[in-house]
Design a protein around this motif. Structure first.
Motif, PDB file in Angstrom:
ATOM      1  N   ASP A  62       0.824  -1.209   0.000  1.00  0.00           N
ATOM      2  CA  ASP A  62       0.000   0.000   0.000  1.00  0.00           C
ATOM      3  C   ASP A  62       0.857   1.258   0.000  1.00  0.00           C
ATOM      4  N   VAL A  63       1.831   1.295  -0.912  1.00  0.00           N
ATOM      5  CA  VAL A  63       2.697   2.463  -1.079  1.00  0.00           C
ATOM      6  C   VAL A  63       2.776   2.805  -2.571  1.00  0.00           C
ATOM      7  N   THR A  64       3.293   3.977  -2.862  1.00  0.00           N
ATOM      8  CA  THR A  64       3.456   4.389  -4.256  1.00  0.00           C
ATOM      9  C   THR A  64       4.898   4.252  -4.734  1.00  0.00           C
ATOM     10  N   TYR A  65       5.805   3.982  -3.797  1.00  0.00           N
ATOM     11  CA  TYR A  65       7.211   3.786  -4.165  1.00  0.00           C
ATOM     12  C   TYR A  65       7.909   2.993  -3.071  1.00  0.00           C
ATOM     13  N   PHE A  66       9.033   2.389  -3.437  1.00  0.00           N
ATOM     14  CA  PHE A  66       9.899   1.714  -2.471  1.00  0.00           C
ATOM     15  C   PHE A  66      11.183   2.527  -2.339  1.00  0.00           C
ATOM     16  N   ASP A  67      11.599   2.736  -1.109  1.00  0.00           N
ATOM     17  CA  ASP A  67      12.845   3.476  -0.889  1.00  0.00           C
ATOM     18  C   ASP A  67      14.044   2.667  -1.362  1.00  0.00           C
ATOM     19  N   PHE A  68      14.024   1.383  -1.061  1.00  0.00           N
ATOM     20  CA  PHE A  68      15.115   0.488  -1.453  1.00  0.00           C
ATOM     21  C   PHE A  68      14.488  -0.768  -2.064  1.00  0.00           C
ATOM     22  N   TYR A  69      15.035  -1.178  -3.199  1.00  0.00           N
ATOM     23  CA  TYR A  69      14.505  -2.348  -3.888  1.00  0.00           C
ATOM     24  C   TYR A  69      15.684  -3.230  -4.293  1.00  0.00           C
ATOM     25  N   LEU A  70      15.544  -4.529  -4.058  1.00  0.00           N
ATOM     26  CA  LEU A  70      16.651  -5.448  -4.297  1.00  0.00           C
ATOM     27  C   LEU A  70      16.296  -6.537  -5.296  1.00  0.00           C
ATOM     28  N   LEU A  71      17.266  -6.934  -6.094  1.00  0.00           N
ATOM     29  CA  LEU A  71      17.191  -8.175  -6.847  1.00  0.00           C
ATOM     30  C   LEU A  71      17.501  -9.265  -5.827  1.00  0.00           C
ATOM     31  N   HIS A  72      16.551 -10.150  -5.598  1.00  0.00           N
ATOM     32  CA  HIS A  72      16.655 -11.105  -4.496  1.00  0.00           C
ATOM     33  C   HIS A  72      17.601 -12.257  -4.838  1.00  0.00           C
ATOM     34  N   ASN A  73      18.612 -12.437  -4.026  1.00  0.00           N
ATOM     35  CA  ASN A  73      19.569 -13.539  -4.134  1.00  0.00           C
ATOM     36  C   ASN A  73      20.107 -13.746  -5.548  1.00  0.00           C
ATOM     37  N   VAL A  74      20.889 -12.802  -6.000  1.00  0.00           N
ATOM     38  CA  VAL A  74      21.626 -12.959  -7.261  1.00  0.00           C
ATOM     39  C   VAL A  74      22.809 -13.882  -6.953  1.00  0.00           C
ATOM     40  N   TYR A  75      22.768 -15.078  -7.477  1.00  0.00           N
ATOM     41  CA  TYR A  75      23.836 -16.041  -7.189  1.00  0.00           C
ATOM     42  C   TYR A  75      24.076 -16.889  -8.435  1.00  0.00           C
ATOM     43  N   GLU A  76      24.887 -17.927  -8.278  1.00  0.00           N
ATOM     44  CA  GLU A  76      25.340 -18.702  -9.425  1.00  0.00           C
ATOM     45  C   GLU A  76      24.211 -19.243 -10.296  1.00  0.00           C
ATOM     46  N   ASN A  77      23.088 -19.598  -9.696  1.00  0.00           N
ATOM     47  CA  ASN A  77      21.990 -20.182 -10.463  1.00  0.00           C
ATOM     48  C   ASN A  77      21.029 -19.150 -11.030  1.00  0.00           C
ATOM     49  N   SER A  78      21.031 -17.929 -10.485  1.00  0.00           N
ATOM     50  CA  SER A  78      20.027 -16.945 -10.910  1.00  0.00           C
ATOM     51  C   SER A  78      20.599 -15.822 -11.782  1.00  0.00           C
ATOM     52  N   ILE A  79      21.901 -15.786 -11.961  1.00  0.00           N
ATOM     53  CA  ILE A  79      22.517 -14.674 -12.686  1.00  0.00           C
ATOM     54  C   ILE A  79      21.986 -14.570 -14.117  1.00  0.00           C
ATOM     55  N   GLN A  80      21.786 -15.700 -14.768  1.00  0.00           N
ATOM     56  CA  GLN A  80      21.310 -15.651 -16.146  1.00  0.00           C
ATOM     57  C   GLN A  80      19.899 -15.085 -16.234  1.00  0.00           C
ATOM     58  N   THR A  81      19.078 -15.418 -15.242  1.00  0.00           N
ATOM     59  CA  THR A  81      17.718 -14.866 -15.213  1.00  0.00           C
ATOM     60  C   THR A  81      17.766 -13.349 -15.108  1.00  0.00           C
ATOM     61  N   TYR A  82      18.561 -12.851 -14.196  1.00  0.00           N
ATOM     62  CA  TYR A  82      18.618 -11.407 -13.974  1.00  0.00           C
ATOM     63  C   TYR A  82      19.238 -10.651 -15.152  1.00  0.00           C
ATOM     64  N   LEU A  83      20.188 -11.279 -15.832  1.00  0.00           N
ATOM     65  CA  LEU A  83      20.881 -10.582 -16.919  1.00  0.00           C
ATOM     66  C   LEU A  83      20.279 -10.851 -18.301  1.00  0.00           C
ATOM     67  N   ASP A  84      19.364 -11.808 -18.394  1.00  0.00           N
ATOM     68  CA  ASP A  84      18.793 -12.185 -19.688  1.00  0.00           C
ATOM     69  C   ASP A  84      17.906 -11.054 -20.230  1.00  0.00           C
TER      70      ASP A  84
END
Length: 391
Positions: free
Chosen positions: A108-130
């Protein structure tokens, strides 16, 4: 309250993590005790805590909703809200816009102060960079629009992986959240990760400062030693004070589960009191005794003659982590390896053991590690179940 100026924001050094909110006892499926959570948040805010961290899958998707309802009782300018995009979860497709809009609605907000890519690691890097999923482009656009004030990432990956991600990612990361405490300083090579991020001028956010509560109470003899040094402080406070001595630590998240923990943590962060050099040395000695680990020094003599080309020190380090606590993030990292680089690929030729200065029976340890991994839950199934409940 100790404050740090990071990302041009005045942040309380103590952050409120919403992954381990209190649960209603004796209730089916253990729902979150929202009334108690609200009291904890109120105490935190009234004593200077202004950073609140949640994520899409926490508490089966309810954490964002609950924190949104609780924080609605305060002026938006009184707090910083952080959440995360679950690109680390296994899925056939990824839709950052759909998830992000839902998160804004849930909180119930209009913005997030801080936003993270959750657990960027060996198995998820391709998803985030694709580029097919357009995750980085989408969130950079939300940052441009002011719907995200600061964009960063969290990671349970190894130090060399963090280096790879920072090189390949063409989007500036404002901060990075890693698992950091005096036990993982060596057990997970957190020292190396901290130093790497510092060299890259990336502020460090800390998760698991007391290792999910394991460092809040050690054993009677060790707790007594710490209490004799500082009679008015708890065992948990030592873990926080260890982190207070690291200049590039700008946020320390504590996943508090009751009001007593909030009160004790707030007291610890009333003023900066980092450990002395002698106290740090004592704490790191305690950490070594806690590990009960395979005494691998990563000299890599074992690797030179391995016919399978296994990274034996890395595998033994991962086994040490799982021996201490069967954390699924370790299994997630390992599953990024090729099948012939996993511990079960060891053919027990014995060349590694003969070369080991520490006289470790490496083939037996790798075999035991392989059996332990086989008995652990399938982390993909766990993530899918959480994701389904979060929707």
């Amino acid at each position: 309250m100790i404050y740090t100026n990071s990302c041009n924001e005045n942040l309380s050094l103590l952050g409120f993590g919403a992954m381990r909110l209190p649960l209603v006892p004796d209730k089916p499926d253990a729902p979150v005790d929202e009334a108690l959570s609200a009291k904890m948040v109120d105490y935190a805010i009234s004593h200077g805590v202004n950073y609140f961290d949640t994520a899409y899958p926490y508490h089966n998707g309810e954490s964002e909703r609950i924190m949104g309802r609780i924080l609605k009782n305060y002026q938006r300018e009184q707090f910083y809200l952080a959440t995360k995009y679950p690109g680390h979860q296994i899925s056939e497709s990824y839709h950052p816009a759909e998830i992000f809009e839902k998160q804004l609605e849930k909180c119930d907000v209009t913005y997030f102060d801080f936003y993270l890519l959750h657990n960027v690691y060996e198995n998820s890097i391709q998803t985030y960079l694709d580029p097919k999923w357009g995750i980085l482009d989408y969130f950079m656009e939300q940052k441009r629009l002011g719907r995200i004030r600061h964009l960063g990432f969290s990671s349970h990956g190894r130090a060399e992986f963090l280096e790879e991600f920072l090189k390949r990612c063409d989007v500036p990361m404002d901060f990075c959240q890693i698992q950091l405490n005096y036990l993982d300083w060596t057990l997970q090579n957190a020292k190396e990760k901290y130093e790497l991020l510092t060299r890259h001028n990336i502020p460090v956010w800390v998760m698991e400062p007391v290792r999910g509560g394991k460092l809040a109470s050690l054993n009677p003899d060790t707790d007594k030693i710490l209490q004799e040094c500082h009679p008015t402080e708890t065992t948990a406070s030592w873990a926080f004070r260890f982190l207070q001595g690291l200049p590039n630590v700008h946020m320390i998240l504590s996943g508090m589960s009751d009001l007593a923990q909030v009160i004790d943590n707030v007291k610890t962060f009333e003023e900066r009191k980092p450990l002395t050099e002698k106290e740090c040395d004592m704490l790191l000695e305690i950490a070594e005794k806690l590990k009960d680990s395979i005494p691998c020094t990563a000299c890599r003599y074992c690797c030179e003659g391995c016919p399978m080309g296994l990274d034996i020190p890395m595998l033994l380090s991962a086994y040490n982590e799982i021996r201490f606590s069967q954390n699924l993030t370790v299994k997630m990292r390992l599953d990024a390896l090729a099948e012939d680089k996993m511990p079960q690929a060891c053919i027990k030729c014995g060349k590694c053991a003969k070369a080991c200065p520490q006289q470790i029976n490496i083939p037996d340890e790798l075999h035991a590690f392989s059996e332990t991994l086989a008995q652990m839950p399938d982390w993909r199934k766990v993530c899918q179940e959480r994701d389904a409940l979060a929707k």
